[in-house]
Design a protein around this motif. Structure first.
Motif, mmCIF file in Angstrom:
data_model
loop_
_atom_site.group_PDB
_atom_site.id
_atom_site.type_symbol
_atom_site.label_atom_id
_atom_site.label_comp_id
_atom_site.label_asym_id
_atom_site.label_seq_id
_atom_site.Cartn_x
_atom_site.Cartn_y
_atom_site.Cartn_z
ATOM 1 N N GLY A 84 23.037 53.379 38.246
ATOM 2 C CA GLY A 84 23.937 52.961 37.657
ATOM 3 C C GLY A 84 24.919 54.259 37.563
ATOM 4 N N ALA A 85 25.026 55.117 38.242
ATOM 5 C CA ALA A 85 25.926 56.754 37.766
ATOM 6 C C ALA A 85 26.138 56.793 39.057
ATOM 7 C CB ALA A 85 25.362 57.363 37.027
ATOM 8 N N ALA A 86 26.318 56.516 40.669
ATOM 9 C CA ALA A 86 26.323 56.655 41.480
ATOM 10 C C ALA A 86 28.307 57.192 41.475
ATOM 11 C CB ALA A 86 26.627 56.528 43.008
ATOM 12 N N SER A 87 28.878 56.492 40.769
ATOM 13 C CA SER A 87 30.280 57.010 40.866
ATOM 14 C C SER A 87 30.613 56.913 39.245
ATOM 15 C CB SER A 87 31.521 56.022 41.636
ATOM 16 O OG SER A 87 31.587 54.849 41.435
ATOM 17 N N GLY A 88 30.312 56.246 38.384
ATOM 18 C CA GLY A 88 30.976 56.110 37.165
ATOM 19 C C GLY A 88 29.726 56.796 36.167
ATOM 20 N N ALA A 89 30.064 56.466 34.739
ATOM 21 C CA ALA A 89 29.374 57.586 33.973
ATOM 22 C C ALA A 89 28.699 56.458 33.001
ATOM 23 C CB ALA A 89 30.062 58.377 33.566
ATOM 24 N N ILE A 90 27.863 57.737 31.916
ATOM 25 C CA ILE A 90 27.934 57.040 30.401
ATOM 26 C C ILE A 90 27.984 57.934 29.745
ATOM 27 C CG2 ILE A 90 26.065 56.048 29.004
ATOM 28 C CD1 ILE A 90 24.222 54.875 31.394
ATOM 29 N N TRP A 91 29.224 56.721 28.807
ATOM 30 C CA TRP A 91 29.528 58.334 27.792
ATOM 31 C C TRP A 91 28.649 58.606 26.438
ATOM 32 C CZ3 TRP A 91 33.040 62.344 29.052
ATOM 33 C CH2 TRP A 91 33.915 62.145 30.107
ATOM 34 N N LEU A 92 27.850 59.965 26.066
ATOM 35 C CA LEU A 92 27.507 59.361 25.292
ATOM 36 C C LEU A 92 27.758 60.130 23.505
ATOM 37 C CD1 LEU A 92 23.304 59.520 26.398
ATOM 38 C CD2 LEU A 92 24.740 57.575 25.577
ATOM 39 N N ALA A 93 27.901 60.139 21.977
ATOM 40 C CA ALA A 93 28.210 61.371 21.514
ATOM 41 C C ALA A 93 27.481 60.324 20.248
ATOM 42 C CB ALA A 93 29.440 60.046 20.699
ATOM 43 N N ALA A 94 26.162 62.006 19.794
ATOM 44 C CA ALA A 94 25.445 61.677 18.457
ATOM 45 C C ALA A 94 26.443 61.981 17.116
ATOM 46 C CB ALA A 94 24.117 62.843 18.534
ATOM 47 N N GLU A 95 25.841 60.792 16.311
ATOM 48 C CA GLU A 95 27.017 61.351 15.158
ATOM 49 C C GLU A 95 26.363 62.669 14.404
ATOM 50 O OE1 GLU A 95 27.229 57.947 11.944
ATOM 51 O OE2 GLU A 95 25.223 59.080 11.438
ATOM 52 N N GLY A 96 27.606 63.022 14.361
ATOM 53 C CA GLY A 96 27.264 64.396 13.613
ATOM 54 C C GLY A 96 28.609 65.277 14.588
ATOM 55 N N ASP A 97 28.384 65.419 15.737
ATOM 56 C CA ASP A 97 28.775 66.095 16.953
ATOM 57 C C ASP A 97 29.664 65.328 17.353
ATOM 58 O OD1 ASP A 97 29.203 67.456 18.746
ATOM 59 O OD2 ASP A 97 26.722 67.691 19.621
ATOM 60 N N ASP A 98 31.141 66.290 16.712
ATOM 61 C CA ASP A 98 32.523 65.608 17.514
ATOM 62 C C ASP A 98 32.526 65.217 19.167
ATOM 63 O OD1 ASP A 98 32.383 65.417 14.755
ATOM 64 O OD2 ASP A 98 33.520 66.999 14.391
ATOM 65 N N ALA A 99 31.930 65.567 19.631
ATOM 66 C CA ALA A 99 32.100 65.617 21.515
ATOM 67 C C ALA A 99 30.931 64.895 21.589
ATOM 68 C CB ALA A 99 30.538 67.285 21.773
ATOM 69 N N THR A 100 31.515 64.330 22.749
ATOM 70 C CA THR A 100 31.115 63.457 23.629
ATOM 71 C C THR A 100 30.502 64.434 25.063
ATOM 72 O OG1 THR A 100 33.418 62.337 25.164
ATOM 73 C CG2 THR A 100 32.393 61.800 23.334
ATOM 74 N N VAL A 101 28.979 63.477 25.815
ATOM 75 C CA VAL A 101 28.463 63.913 26.485
ATOM 76 C C VAL A 101 28.479 62.781 28.357
ATOM 77 C CG1 VAL A 101 26.838 64.743 27.407
ATOM 78 C CG2 VAL A 101 27.293 65.321 25.680
ATOM 79 N N LYS A 102 29.262 63.259 29.063
ATOM 80 C CA LYS A 102 29.202 62.724 30.076
ATOM 81 C C LYS A 102 28.379 62.938 30.873
ATOM 82 C CE LYS A 102 32.309 61.828 34.787
ATOM 83 N NZ LYS A 102 33.648 62.154 34.980
ATOM 84 N N VAL A 103 27.417 61.570 30.807
ATOM 85 C CA VAL A 103 26.096 61.228 31.715
ATOM 86 C C VAL A 103 26.041 60.674 33.267
ATOM 87 C CG1 VAL A 103 23.503 60.317 31.774
ATOM 88 C CG2 VAL A 103 25.122 61.236 29.952
ATOM 89 N N THR A 104 25.430 62.095 34.375
ATOM 90 C CA THR A 104 25.609 61.451 35.510
ATOM 91 C C THR A 104 24.767 60.981 36.470
ATOM 92 O OG1 THR A 104 26.734 63.303 36.536
ATOM 93 C CG2 THR A 104 28.177 61.670 35.361
ATOM 94 N N CYS A 105 24.675 60.326 37.310
ATOM 95 C CA CYS A 105 23.189 61.679 38.188
ATOM 96 C C CYS A 105 22.655 62.692 38.497
ATOM 97 C CB CYS A 105 23.153 60.977 39.414
ATOM 98 S SG CYS A 105 24.939 61.418 40.515
ATOM 99 N N GLU A 106 24.153 63.519 37.980
ATOM 100 C CA GLU A 106 23.608 65.026 38.388
ATOM 101 C C GLU A 106 22.942 65.688 36.675
ATOM 102 O OE1 GLU A 106 26.748 66.771 38.843
ATOM 103 O OE2 GLU A 106 26.926 66.224 41.140
ATOM 104 N N ASN A 107 22.970 65.067 35.663
ATOM 105 C CA ASN A 107 22.138 64.884 34.348
ATOM 106 C C ASN A 107 21.873 64.096 33.364
ATOM 107 O OD1 ASN A 107 25.371 63.674 34.019
ATOM 108 N ND2 ASN A 107 25.999 65.250 31.650
#
Length: 297
Positions: free
Chosen positions: A58-81
Protein backbone atom coordinates in the motif's frame (compact mmCIF):
# COMPACT_ATOMS: atom_id res chain seq x y z
CA UNK A 1 -7.32 -22.06 21.36
CA UNK A 2 -8.52 -20.07 24.40
CA UNK A 3 -7.04 -16.67 23.43
CA UNK A 4 -9.59 -14.42 21.69
CA UNK A 5 -8.31 -10.88 21.05
CA UNK A 6 -10.72 -7.94 20.96
CA UNK A 7 -10.51 -4.64 19.13
CA UNK A 8 -12.75 -1.61 19.54
CA UNK A 9 -12.57 0.59 16.46
CA UNK A 10 -14.29 3.45 14.69
CA UNK A 11 -13.32 3.58 11.04
CA UNK A 12 -14.44 5.33 7.86
CA UNK A 13 -13.43 5.22 4.23
CA UNK A 14 -12.40 1.53 4.07
CA UNK A 15 -14.07 -1.09 1.85
CA UNK A 16 -13.02 -4.77 2.25
CA UNK A 17 -11.66 -6.28 -0.96
CA UNK A 18 -11.07 -9.79 0.36
CA UNK A 19 -12.45 -11.87 3.23
CA UNK A 20 -10.53 -11.47 6.47
CA UNK A 21 -7.83 -14.15 6.75
CA UNK A 22 -6.65 -15.25 10.19
CA UNK A 23 -4.89 -18.01 12.07
CA UNK A 24 -4.29 -18.60 15.77
CA UNK A 25 -1.60 -20.32 17.81
CA UNK A 26 -0.73 -20.55 21.48
CA UNK A 27 0.34 -17.00 22.31
CA UNK A 28 -1.06 -15.05 19.37
CA UNK A 29 -3.68 -14.57 16.69
CA UNK A 30 -2.67 -13.15 13.32
CA UNK A 31 -4.99 -11.67 10.71
CA UNK A 32 -4.64 -10.04 7.30
CA UNK A 33 -6.97 -7.27 6.21
CA UNK A 34 -7.11 -6.06 2.57
CA UNK A 35 -9.18 -2.97 1.78
CA UNK A 36 -9.79 -0.17 -0.70
CA UNK A 37 -9.15 3.26 0.83
CA UNK A 38 -11.12 6.40 0.14
CA UNK A 39 -9.35 9.74 0.37
CA UNK A 40 -8.41 10.48 4.00
CA UNK A 41 -9.76 7.14 5.22
CA UNK A 42 -8.89 6.56 8.85
CA UNK A 43 -10.00 5.44 12.26
CA UNK A 44 -9.52 5.07 15.98
CA UNK A 45 -8.46 1.75 17.54
CA UNK A 46 -7.93 0.33 21.02
CA UNK A 47 -7.47 -3.23 22.29
CA UNK A 48 -6.84 -4.84 25.69
CA UNK A 49 -4.12 -6.89 23.97
CA UNK A 50 -0.77 -5.72 22.62
CA UNK A 51 -0.47 -6.00 18.86
CA UNK A 52 2.02 -5.69 16.05
CA UNK A 53 0.99 -3.96 12.81
CA UNK A 54 2.96 -4.63 9.62
CA UNK A 55 2.02 -3.01 6.31
CA UNK A 56 2.24 -5.63 3.56
CA UNK A 57 1.01 -3.59 0.60
CA UNK A 58 0.00 0.00 0.00
CA UNK A 59 2.77 2.55 0.56
CA UNK A 60 4.66 2.64 -2.74
CA UNK A 61 3.81 6.34 -2.97
CA UNK A 62 1.41 7.04 -0.10
CA UNK A 63 1.55 6.70 3.66
CA UNK A 64 -0.40 5.97 6.82
CA UNK A 65 -0.24 8.63 9.52
CA UNK A 66 -0.45 7.18 13.05
CA UNK A 67 -0.77 8.91 16.40
CA UNK A 68 -0.98 7.41 19.89
CA UNK A 69 -3.18 9.05 22.49
CA UNK A 70 -1.03 10.99 24.94
CA UNK A 71 1.71 11.53 22.33
CA UNK A 72 1.04 14.70 20.37
CA UNK A 73 3.21 13.73 17.40
CA UNK A 74 2.11 11.81 14.33
CA UNK A 75 4.25 9.22 12.57
CA UNK A 76 4.39 8.70 8.82
CA UNK A 77 4.37 4.95 8.11
CA UNK A 78 5.66 3.94 4.67
CA UNK A 79 7.29 0.94 3.02
CA UNK A 80 10.57 2.08 4.61
CA UNK A 81 9.20 1.95 8.19
CA UNK A 82 6.16 -0.35 7.91
CA UNK A 83 5.99 -1.70 11.50
CA UNK A 84 4.09 -0.40 14.52
CA UNK A 85 3.87 -1.91 18.00
CA UNK A 86 0.79 -0.86 20.00
CA UNK A 87 0.73 -1.72 23.73
CA UNK A 88 -2.40 -2.99 25.45
CA UNK A 89 -4.92 -0.23 26.11
CA UNK A 90 -3.19 2.32 23.89
CA UNK A 91 -5.58 4.33 21.69
CA UNK A 92 -4.22 4.84 18.17
CA UNK A 93 -5.54 7.16 15.47
CA UNK A 94 -4.85 6.60 11.77
CA UNK A 95 -5.23 8.53 8.53
CA UNK A 96 -4.43 7.11 5.08
CA UNK A 97 -2.88 9.39 2.49
CA UNK A 98 -2.39 8.51 -1.19
CA UNK A 99 -3.11 4.78 -0.84
CA UNK A 100 -5.88 3.18 -2.92
CA UNK A 101 -5.37 -0.43 -1.78
CA UNK A 102 -4.00 -1.44 1.62
CA UNK A 103 -3.10 -4.84 3.00
CA UNK A 104 -1.69 -5.28 6.47
CA UNK A 105 -0.92 -7.96 9.05
CA UNK A 106 -2.04 -7.63 12.67
CA UNK A 107 -0.57 -9.96 15.29
CA UNK A 108 -2.43 -9.85 18.61
CA UNK A 109 -0.29 -11.10 21.49
CA UNK A 110 -1.29 -13.11 24.57
CA UNK A 111 1.49 -11.68 26.74
CA UNK A 112 0.95 -14.09 29.61
CA UNK A 113 1.43 -17.14 27.38
CA UNK A 114 4.38 -15.60 25.56
CA UNK A 115 6.16 -14.61 28.75
CA UNK A 116 5.96 -18.23 29.90
CA UNK A 117 7.23 -19.51 26.54
CA UNK A 118 10.02 -16.97 26.08
CA UNK A 119 12.36 -18.50 28.64
CA UNK A 120 14.40 -15.30 28.94
CA UNK A 121 14.31 -11.85 30.54
CA UNK A 122 12.18 -9.38 28.61
CA UNK A 123 12.63 -5.66 28.32
CA UNK A 124 9.34 -4.65 29.95
CA UNK A 125 9.75 -1.03 28.79
CA UNK A 126 9.35 -2.26 25.23
CA UNK A 127 5.99 -3.81 26.11
CA UNK A 128 4.40 -0.62 27.44
CA UNK A 129 5.71 2.06 25.07
CA UNK A 130 4.11 2.53 21.63
CA UNK A 131 6.54 2.29 18.73
CA UNK A 132 4.90 3.62 15.60
CA UNK A 133 6.65 3.47 12.25
CA UNK A 134 9.93 1.57 12.47
CA UNK A 135 11.84 -1.06 10.51
CA UNK A 136 13.64 -4.17 11.77
CA UNK A 137 14.84 -6.78 9.25
CA UNK A 138 14.35 -9.68 11.67
CA UNK A 139 10.79 -8.67 12.53
CA UNK A 140 9.93 -8.04 8.87
CA UNK A 141 11.29 -11.45 7.83
CA UNK A 142 9.37 -13.27 10.57
CA UNK A 143 6.19 -11.26 9.90
CA UNK A 144 6.43 -12.23 6.23
CA UNK A 145 6.56 -15.91 7.20
CA UNK A 146 3.57 -15.44 9.52
CA UNK A 147 1.62 -13.76 6.70
CA UNK A 148 2.46 -16.64 4.35
CA UNK A 149 1.18 -19.12 6.93
CA UNK A 150 -2.05 -17.13 7.40
CA UNK A 151 -2.64 -17.10 3.64
CA UNK A 152 -1.65 -20.73 3.03
CA UNK A 153 -4.25 -23.34 2.13
CA UNK A 154 -1.84 -25.98 3.49
CA UNK A 155 -0.36 -24.56 6.70
CA UNK A 156 2.68 -26.24 8.21
CA UNK A 157 1.04 -26.72 11.61
CA UNK A 158 1.02 -25.34 15.12
CA UNK A 159 4.68 -26.04 16.08
CA UNK A 160 5.89 -24.09 13.05
CA UNK A 161 3.52 -21.17 13.69
CA UNK A 162 4.24 -21.05 17.42
CA UNK A 163 7.98 -21.10 16.76
CA UNK A 164 7.67 -18.10 14.44
CA UNK A 165 5.51 -16.20 16.92
CA UNK A 166 7.91 -16.86 19.82
CA UNK A 167 10.91 -15.81 17.69
CA UNK A 168 9.13 -12.67 16.54
CA UNK A 169 8.13 -11.80 20.10
CA UNK A 170 11.72 -12.17 21.30
CA UNK A 171 12.96 -9.99 18.43
CA UNK A 172 10.40 -7.40 19.48
CA UNK A 173 10.77 -7.53 23.27
CA UNK A 174 13.91 -9.44 24.15
CA UNK A 175 16.15 -7.68 26.67
CA UNK A 176 19.24 -5.95 25.28
CA UNK A 177 22.47 -7.73 26.19
CA UNK A 178 24.23 -4.60 27.42
CA UNK A 179 22.74 -1.89 29.61
CA UNK A 180 24.85 1.00 30.87
CA UNK A 181 25.25 1.15 34.62
CA UNK A 182 25.20 4.84 35.38
CA UNK A 183 24.96 6.46 38.79
CA UNK A 184 22.33 9.02 39.69
CA UNK A 185 18.81 9.72 38.46
CA UNK A 186 19.46 13.08 36.72
CA UNK A 187 20.87 14.40 33.46
CA UNK A 188 23.97 16.53 33.55
CA UNK A 189 23.62 20.21 32.48
CA UNK A 190 25.19 19.53 29.08
CA UNK A 191 22.97 16.50 28.48
CA UNK A 192 19.85 18.43 29.45
CA UNK A 193 20.74 21.40 27.25
CA UNK A 194 21.48 19.11 24.30
CA UNK A 195 18.17 17.27 24.63
CA UNK A 196 15.95 20.32 25.25
CA UNK A 197 17.62 22.15 22.37
CA UNK A 198 16.90 19.20 20.12
CA UNK A 199 13.26 19.07 21.26
CA UNK A 200 12.78 22.78 20.60
CA UNK A 201 14.46 22.57 17.19
CA UNK A 202 12.29 19.59 16.22
CA UNK A 203 9.02 20.72 17.78
CA UNK A 204 6.99 20.13 14.60
CA UNK A 205 7.99 16.54 13.91
CA UNK A 206 7.73 13.26 15.74
CA UNK A 207 10.68 12.72 18.08
CA UNK A 208 11.33 9.21 19.28
CA UNK A 209 12.44 8.29 22.76
CA UNK A 210 15.38 6.35 21.33
CA UNK A 211 16.65 9.52 19.58
CA UNK A 212 16.67 11.45 22.83
CA UNK A 213 18.23 8.62 24.81
CA UNK A 214 20.96 8.34 22.17
CA UNK A 215 21.68 12.08 22.41
CA UNK A 216 22.19 11.66 26.15
CA UNK A 217 24.11 8.38 25.80
CA UNK A 218 21.65 6.49 28.00
CA UNK A 219 19.21 3.59 27.79
CA UNK A 220 15.62 4.61 27.06
CA UNK A 221 14.23 3.68 30.49
CA UNK A 222 17.08 5.43 32.36
CA UNK A 223 16.80 8.52 30.15
CA UNK A 224 13.02 8.81 30.64
CA UNK A 225 13.40 8.83 34.44
CA UNK A 226 16.45 11.11 34.41
CA UNK A 227 14.83 13.68 32.11
CA UNK A 228 11.71 13.94 34.26
CA UNK A 229 13.81 14.29 37.41
CA UNK A 230 15.89 17.03 35.74
CA UNK A 231 13.21 18.97 33.83
CA UNK A 232 10.19 18.38 36.05
CA UNK A 233 8.16 17.01 33.13
CA UNK A 234 8.52 14.04 30.81
CA UNK A 235 10.27 14.45 27.48
CA UNK A 236 6.90 13.91 25.76
CA UNK A 237 5.32 16.72 27.81
CA UNK A 238 8.24 19.06 27.09
CA UNK A 239 7.96 18.31 23.37
CA UNK A 240 4.19 18.85 23.45
CA UNK A 241 4.65 22.27 25.07
CA UNK A 242 7.28 23.22 22.48
CA UNK A 243 4.91 22.22 19.69
CA UNK A 244 2.06 24.10 21.36
CA UNK A 245 4.18 27.25 21.35
CA UNK A 246 4.68 26.95 17.58
CA UNK A 247 0.97 26.34 17.07
CA UNK A 248 0.03 29.42 19.10
CA UNK A 249 2.46 31.55 17.11
CA UNK A 250 0.89 30.42 13.83
CA UNK A 251 -2.60 30.96 15.20
CA UNK A 252 -1.89 34.52 16.27
CA UNK A 253 0.43 35.59 13.44
CA UNK A 254 -1.20 33.97 10.39
CA UNK A 255 -4.67 33.26 9.04
CA UNK A 256 -3.77 29.73 7.96
CA UNK A 257 -6.92 27.51 8.03
CA UNK A 258 -6.96 25.10 10.96
CA UNK A 259 -6.95 21.98 8.77
CA UNK A 260 -3.80 23.16 6.97
CA UNK A 261 -2.20 24.37 10.20
CA UNK A 262 -2.77 20.94 11.77
CA UNK A 263 -0.84 19.20 9.00
CA UNK A 264 1.91 21.86 9.05
CA UNK A 265 2.50 21.22 12.74
CA UNK A 266 2.57 17.44 12.62
CA UNK A 267 -0.96 16.51 13.68
CA UNK A 268 -3.00 13.84 11.91
CA UNK A 269 -5.83 16.26 11.12
CA UNK A 270 -7.77 19.22 12.53
CA UNK A 271 -9.66 17.01 14.99
CA UNK A 272 -6.37 15.69 16.40
CA UNK A 273 -5.03 19.24 16.76
CA UNK A 274 -8.22 20.39 18.49
CA UNK A 275 -8.22 17.45 20.90
CA UNK A 276 -4.60 17.99 21.97
CA UNK A 277 -4.90 21.79 22.10
CA UNK A 278 -8.01 21.59 24.31
CA UNK A 279 -6.29 19.10 26.64
CA UNK A 280 -3.27 21.36 27.09
CA UNK A 281 -4.99 24.77 27.21
CA UNK A 282 -8.64 24.14 28.11
CA UNK A 283 -9.92 25.77 24.92
CA UNK A 284 -10.00 25.10 21.17
CA UNK A 285 -7.56 26.53 18.60
CA UNK A 286 -10.38 28.50 16.94
CA UNK A 287 -11.47 30.06 20.23
CA UNK A 288 -7.87 30.81 21.23
CA UNK A 289 -7.22 32.50 17.86
CA UNK A 290 -10.36 34.65 18.13
CA UNK A 291 -9.45 35.78 21.63
CA UNK A 292 -5.81 36.59 20.92
CA UNK A 293 -6.32 38.18 17.53
CA UNK A 294 -9.05 40.36 19.06
CA UNK A 295 -6.59 41.56 21.73
CA UNK A 296 -4.07 42.77 19.18
CA UNK A 297 -3.86 46.57 18.85
Amino acid sequence: MSFHPRMDSRIEGFTPLEPLRWRGWAGAVADIWTVACAENAGGQYVSPNSRLFVMLEGAASGAIWLAAEGDDATVKVTCENPIAFVPAGCVVYSRVEGIARLSHLDIHFDLGALRRKAGMTLDEDRLVLPRLGFADPRILALAGLVADEVRSENPLGDPYGEGMITSLFLALCGAPQHRPRLPGPRLGPTQLARVTGFLNANALRNVRLEELASLAGLSQSYFANAFKASAGVTAQQYHAEARLGRVKALLSETDTPLNALALMTGFADQAHLTRVFRRLTGTTPAAWRREHVAKKP
